[in-house]
Design a protein around this motif. Structure first.
Motif, PDB file in Angstrom:
ATOM      1  N   UNK A  65       0.827  -1.199   0.000  1.00 31.28           N
ATOM      2  CA  UNK A  65       0.000   0.000   0.000  1.00 31.28           C
ATOM      3  C   UNK A  65       0.858   1.244   0.000  1.00 31.28           C
ATOM      4  N   UNK A  66       0.203   2.368   0.253  1.00 27.57           N
ATOM      5  CA  UNK A  66       0.917   3.632   0.313  1.00 27.57           C
ATOM      6  C   UNK A  66       0.469   4.425   1.532  1.00 27.57           C
ATOM      7  N   UNK A  67       1.392   5.164   2.075  1.00 24.60           N
ATOM      8  CA  UNK A  67       1.063   6.038   3.207  1.00 24.60           C
ATOM      9  C   UNK A  67       0.329   7.248   2.646  1.00 24.60           C
ATOM     10  N   UNK A  68      -0.884   7.465   3.133  1.00 19.03           N
ATOM     11  CA  UNK A  68      -1.649   8.607   2.636  1.00 19.03           C
ATOM     12  C   UNK A  68      -1.714   9.749   3.652  1.00 19.03           C
ATOM     13  N   UNK A  69      -1.379   9.447   4.931  1.00 20.21           N
ATOM     14  CA  UNK A  69      -1.441  10.509   5.935  1.00 20.21           C
ATOM     15  C   UNK A  69      -0.611  10.135   7.154  1.00 20.21           C
ATOM     16  N   UNK A  70       0.135  11.114   7.658  1.00 17.67           N
ATOM     17  CA  UNK A  70       0.804  11.009   8.958  1.00 17.67           C
ATOM     18  C   UNK A  70       0.321  12.205   9.755  1.00 17.67           C
ATOM     19  N   UNK A  71      -0.411  11.946  10.820  1.00 12.81           N
ATOM     20  CA  UNK A  71      -1.032  13.005  11.615  1.00 12.81           C
ATOM     21  C   UNK A  71      -0.479  12.945  13.038  1.00 12.81           C
ATOM     22  N   UNK A  72       0.402  13.871  13.367  1.00  8.82           N
ATOM     23  CA  UNK A  72       1.019  13.888  14.690  1.00  8.82           C
ATOM     24  C   UNK A  72       0.097  14.478  15.750  1.00  8.82           C
ATOM     25  N   UNK A  73      -0.942  15.180  15.333  1.00 14.13           N
ATOM     26  CA  UNK A  73      -1.917  15.689  16.298  1.00 14.13           C
ATOM     27  C   UNK A  73      -2.804  14.547  16.787  1.00 14.13           C
ATOM     28  N   UNK A  74      -3.261  13.698  15.847  1.00 12.11           N
ATOM     29  CA  UNK A  74      -4.106  12.574  16.201  1.00 12.11           C
ATOM     30  C   UNK A  74      -3.304  11.294  16.457  1.00 12.11           C
ATOM     31  N   UNK A  75      -1.984  11.372  16.320  1.00 14.77           N
ATOM     32  CA  UNK A  75      -1.079  10.242  16.556  1.00 14.77           C
ATOM     33  C   UNK A  75      -1.405   9.047  15.681  1.00 14.77           C
ATOM     34  N   UNK A  76      -1.529   9.290  14.377  1.00 11.90           N
ATOM     35  CA  UNK A  76      -1.870   8.170  13.504  1.00 11.90           C
ATOM     36  C   UNK A  76      -1.157   8.242  12.168  1.00 11.90           C
ATOM     37  N   UNK A  77      -0.893   7.061  11.644  1.00  8.27           N
ATOM     38  CA  UNK A  77      -0.377   6.874  10.295  1.00  8.27           C
ATOM     39  C   UNK A  77      -1.456   6.105   9.551  1.00  8.27           C
ATOM     40  N   UNK A  78      -1.844   6.585   8.375  1.00  2.94           N
ATOM     41  CA  UNK A  78      -2.901   5.944   7.605  1.00  2.94           C
ATOM     42  C   UNK A  78      -2.316   5.404   6.309  1.00  2.94           C
ATOM     43  N   UNK A  79      -2.571   4.124   6.052  1.00  7.42           N
ATOM     44  CA  UNK A  79      -2.115   3.448   4.835  1.00  7.42           C
ATOM     45  C   UNK A  79      -3.336   2.995   4.063  1.00  7.42           C
ATOM     46  N   UNK A  80      -3.270   3.152   2.752  1.00  6.18           N
ATOM     47  CA  UNK A  80      -4.351   2.666   1.886  1.00  6.18           C
ATOM     48  C   UNK A  80      -3.770   1.579   0.998  1.00  6.18           C
ATOM     49  N   UNK A  81      -4.490   0.460   0.899  1.00  9.43           N
ATOM     50  CA  UNK A  81      -4.009  -0.582  -0.018  1.00  9.43           C
ATOM     51  C   UNK A  81      -5.047  -0.897  -1.061  1.00  9.43           C
TER      52      UNK A  81
END
Length: 57
Positions: free
Chosen positions: A41-57
Motif C-alpha cells: 500500500x501507500x502512506x496517505x497521511x501522517x497526523x502527529x496531532x491525532x497520533x496516527x499513520x494511515x495506509x491505503x491498499x
C-alpha cells in the motif's frame, strides 16, 4: 513520547509504532516491542496531532 498508531483502510492495525520505512515496495512498521509488519500500500497521511499513520491498499 509520541505514540503513533497505524491504520490500514481506516482500521487500527498496530499501536505504539516507532519505525515506518519503505523498502522494496513494501511498508515496514515496527512497534515499541519490536513486532514487525510488512504491508502493501501507500502512506496517505501522517497526523502527529491525532497520533496516527494511515495506509491505503
Amino acid at each position: 513520547m509520541c505514540n503513533l498508531n497505524l491504520y490500514i483502510n481506516d482500521e487500527l492495525l498496530m499501536e505504539d509504532i516507532m519505525i515506518v520505512e519503505k523498502k522494496d515496495g513494501k511498508i515496514i512498521a515496527v512497534d515499541l516491542f519490536g513486532d514487525v509488519k510488512e504491508l502493501d500500500g501507500e502512506i496517505i497521511k501522517i497526523d502527529l496531532i491525532e497520533n496516527k499513520i494511515v495506509i491505503k491498499n
